[in-house]
Design a protein around this motif. Structure first.
Motif, short mmCIF file in Angstrom:
data_model
loop_
_atom_site.label_atom_id
_atom_site.label_comp_id
_atom_site.label_asym_id
_atom_site.label_seq_id
_atom_site.Cartn_x
_atom_site.Cartn_y
_atom_site.Cartn_z
N GLU A 47 0.93 -1.27 -0.16
CA GLU A 47 0.12 -0.05 -0.17
C GLU A 47 1.01 1.32 0.01
O GLU A 47 0.57 2.22 -0.86
CB GLU A 47 -0.86 -0.14 1.20
N THR A 51 0.93 4.00 -2.92
CA THR A 51 0.87 5.39 -2.79
C THR A 51 1.88 6.27 -3.09
O THR A 51 1.60 7.53 -4.03
CB THR A 51 0.48 5.59 -1.15
N THR A 80 -5.21 -0.08 -4.16
CA THR A 80 -4.69 1.36 -3.64
C THR A 80 -4.55 2.22 -4.59
O THR A 80 -4.75 3.44 -4.48
CB THR A 80 -3.30 0.93 -3.01
#
Length: 116
Positions: A47, A51, A80
Motif C-alpha cells: 500500500e 501510494t 490502492t
C-alpha cells in the motif's frame, strides 16, 4: 543488506507453523500468530509503495503503469491505485528472481502498444 537480515526471521517463521482459529461467523479457519503479522506487514508495504507510485507518476504516466506482483499483493496494489493512477496491465507473478534478460517475455504481453 536488508535481505540478509530478514533471512533468520523468515526461517524462524517458516519453521514454526502458525496456529489456526475458527471464525465465529463462518465455518472457515484462519491462521493466527506470526504469519498474520507478516502478511499484514507485506500488505502495508505494498500500500505504501502504491501510494508513492501514484504520487510520483500520477501526472506522468499517460499510458498507465504495469503492476507486477504475486496474486494477493497485486490485488492490494490495484485497490490502492484505483482512481489515482491508470493501470495499463497486471502480471500476477513474483518475478523477483527472474533474470533481467528474461523479464521481456513476461512484460511484452502487457506492454501498451505504440504505433511508430
Amino acid at each position: 543488506m536488508v535481505a540478509s537480515n530478514s533471512r533468520p526471521l523468515r526461517h524462524e517463521l517458516q519453521a514454526s507453523p502458525a496456529g489456526r482459529s475458527q471464525e465465529s461467523m463462518s465455518p472457515m479457519r484462519r491462521s493466527v500468530g506470526r504469519t498474520e503479522s507478516v502478511r499484514h506487514a507485506k500488505e502495508a508495504f505494498v500500500e505504501e509503495v502504491a501510494t508513492l507510485a501514484a504520487t510520483e507518476y500520477g501526472h506522468r504516466a499517460q499510458d498507465g503503469v504495469v503492476v507486477v506482483a504475486p496474486e494477493r499483493l497485486a490485488a492490494v496494489f490495484q485497490k490502492t491505485l484505483e482512481g489515482r493512477l491508470k493501470i495499463a496491465g497486471v502480471v500476477r507473478k513474483d518475478l523477483t528472481k527472474v533474470p533481467d534478460h528474461a523479464l521481456r517475455d513476461w512484460l511484452d504481453s502487457v506492454r501498451p502498444l505504440r504505433l511508430a
